[in-house]
Design a protein around this motif. Sequence first.
Motif, PDB file in Angstrom:
ATOM      1  N   LEU A 161       0.841  -1.207   0.000  1.00 17.86           N
ATOM      2  CA  LEU A 161       0.000   0.000   0.000  1.00 17.86           C
ATOM      3  C   LEU A 161       0.876   1.257   0.000  1.00 17.86           C
ATOM      4  O   LEU A 161       0.557   2.250  -0.658  1.00 17.86           O
ATOM      5  N   GLN A 162       1.968   1.179   0.778  1.00 19.42           N
ATOM      6  CA  GLN A 162       2.856   2.340   0.893  1.00 19.42           C
ATOM      7  C   GLN A 162       3.582   2.653  -0.405  1.00 19.42           C
ATOM      8  O   GLN A 162       3.815   3.808  -0.732  1.00 19.42           O
ATOM      9  N   TRP A 204      -6.353   2.784  -2.314  1.00 16.51           N
ATOM     10  CA  TRP A 204      -6.720   1.512  -1.700  1.00 16.51           C
ATOM     11  C   TRP A 204      -7.951   1.729  -0.836  1.00 16.51           C
ATOM     12  O   TRP A 204      -7.944   2.604   0.039  1.00 16.51           O
ATOM     13  N   VAL A 240      -1.882   1.715   8.287  1.00 19.41           N
ATOM     14  CA  VAL A 240      -2.199   2.284   6.968  1.00 19.41           C
ATOM     15  C   VAL A 240      -3.247   3.397   7.012  1.00 19.41           C
ATOM     16  O   VAL A 240      -3.463   4.081   6.009  1.00 19.41           O
ATOM     17  N   ASN A 273      -3.268   7.588   0.466  1.00 18.98           N
ATOM     18  CA  ASN A 273      -3.915   6.850  -0.629  1.00 18.98           C
ATOM     19  C   ASN A 273      -4.803   5.713  -0.121  1.00 18.98           C
ATOM     20  O   ASN A 273      -5.172   4.822  -0.883  1.00 18.98           O
ATOM     21  N   VAL A 274      -5.113   5.727   1.191  1.00 19.66           N
ATOM     22  CA  VAL A 274      -5.928   4.652   1.773  1.00 19.66           C
ATOM     23  C   VAL A 274      -7.221   5.223   2.349  1.00 19.66           C
ATOM     24  O   VAL A 274      -7.203   6.225   3.066  1.00 19.66           O
TER      25      VAL A 274
END
Lengths: 381, 408
Positions: free
Chosen positions: B143-144, B151, B177, B182-183
Amino acid sequence: MFDSSLRYALTAFGFQFNPFEHLEASQDPRLGEYLIGHEALELVSKPQAAQVFALPGAGKTALRIAVGRACALAFGGQPALPVSYNLPELFPQLNPPPAPDAHTAAILRRAALSLLIGLSFRPELFLSRSPSEQNALTRLLRSLLRTPPLEYYLGMLRNADPRRLAERFDRTYAFLTPPAPRPLTALCQQLSAASTPLPFSPDLRRIFFEQVQALGFKAIFILLDGADGFAGSVEAPDQVAEALQPLLREAADWASQGWVIKAFLPMELRPYQSDSTAFQTIALDWQDDELIRVLQRRIYIASQGQTETFDAFCDGLRGIETGLVGHLLRPLPREAICLANTLLHTFAERAGRGGEALCSADIEQAIQRYSISLGIPVLQA
Amino acid sequence: MSAFAIPAYQPDLFCDRPTLNTIKEIINQVQSGSPHCPIVIQAGRGSGKTWLCLHLQRSELQGKEKITPLLIGLQQPVNLQAEKNEWFLSNEAAQELSQTPEKAATVEILLNDLLGKFAQDLGVWVGEQPTLGERSAWVINALQRTPDTTWVILVDSAFESDWALLDGLEKRLLAPVVTLPNVLILITGRGKPYPWQSPYLRTQIQMLSLDPLKEDETKEQIEKFLNKGGIRIVKRSVFKQSQGHPLANILLAQDAKINDVIEELLAIIPEEQERQQIREFLEALCPLDSFVEGHLKPMLKAYYEYRQRPEDAQRYERLGRSELRQQVLDRMIAHSLVHWQDGGYQMDPYLLAYLRLYLSSEENHPMLEALRQAAQSVYVNWAKQFPKGSNDERYYLEQAQKFAQANQ
């Protein structure tokens, strides 16, 4: 007698533990769970230098721990590496005040320790780096952890799980789940590799930030606390301010390199506050509805989410927390917790003689005891 | 268990909800570079939380460029198997977890399975016999390292799940996260909310509601099921009874009775005797909008006396307060049928509505009257402890009056 009646009271309320036991936030292992959505937390979580001023018992240590734990929980994915910087622990004497370099050296050492402890809980973050990145990080940690040396901490990690290390050196991480033995062993092995330490220089600050940035962190939060822990600090706030000035007046410079100072300071230091353009200034004030939520949150956690108010244990009484908060001598969380603790003990004492529901007489008696004792645990007398 | 069909999720059967559009707007916002706090939806059983998550996962976000949804279903959806980027907690595993005293080992097995599946689905599995920490790190790193991908992590049926599992899920995936720009995390559940450690999951959130379907939407839902759901629709006009509750719409359209709807809502209690007993508690308490411990004894006494079960009436009357809580209240809470809200324990709103409807029938009405009378007595007694003319006395006398009027 005392213990058994308190146990009875806890059972009567369906509490797993006494949520009002700890008046000192730093001693409360469940602090993270008690946190309510105070606007100060949102403000202080931003990547901007901040000075939080508060009276004793207003929750500045709680706020500092909350920010640190939120960072620790998200270690590796979160924008900030938390660095606990407790002044009296590092500089027991105020006179002479610490020189700027002394602050830098102490903060770098605390930062290295925070990184080591964080990595010991999440060794995969280190092990997933390239060999050259691992070597650079090892060299940096070796350079900053000299007394005692890195080997000393690795020795502790080899013999026990990282929670022991966290309990002893940085409790911010102590609540995390330890990793499996294999990656922890691999981490210790990699960090044991021989390397020549870098000489101490202010440039280490930049190098350190670059290294943690490569690990995914966007900033380093210096969580400065304990300024009211110096002997005589209340009477001589100017001396504490003088000790802090070399660090605080450089806040903008630190921030330009990714190191964000979050200072949790006693109200006595407000007249001496640093350049307000470099800092966001936050006064930790509490409204009644927030204090009510402080009590209700604790009841919610202790009852495993069954209820959030003492009202649930009464036959018809309503708004008990509102009533308690209305009787506080000062509108502070510590006062509210103290009064709620007194109520719990008052009920315990009376319930031991019969009666299962919390009643208005318990509340009146608790308020009376609180007013008289100002927080002295009345049942122990 | 139900004699009526409850179809598995299919994209064609999904009815649009305003909440879905709100979520899609938020996802667009995250995609255009504005991070967003987690979204939480708290709603009763059968209100469409799981279908909403499945629809996002399998339809709305499927194949979308630069968006990857991950679905964690903490309750097994009806007749569905987990597909790519999905993980469901099976009913058996959930039961095992609830019964084991040593939860840590079971939680580790489940999280190994969950993170291992995601690591494989995402193509980031690189080692042999990886530890839980390694699996967690692989997924987090995935994810990073993809800041251009949005996501969307959907955690369905969270609040009714075991707290030990949620603690592990938070530490191994969600907390690391949640602050990534972006999550986006969406959490759904019913009952008491879980007190996440991370303030980013607990206090810095946006609550969204999942309102019932309107009358025309209810008709549309039934039409869809009639055409594509493969079930026998008998009635098309059920809104008056169902009040737009999606699960009840489908059952009532198949000519189910209100009693069947209640049974279906209680089907989450696997053991029949336990289910029956909890239903009795709920029936006894349903005339009250909300209740506290002090209501339990008089309401149960009235209920069992009316049902001519004097042994049960006496049994509950003899119980001490703590015992009564453990034997009655805790069991309803354990199944997330009741939770504390706004000054009292409240039932799942749909369940409450259907229980009241059930007791309003000609056959059951005398029992409802007896229960209202018991409630009236409780409030009259409570009013007596307050000074004459005080707000509290007035409040309880008004409550008593409300029940007296209802019985007239």
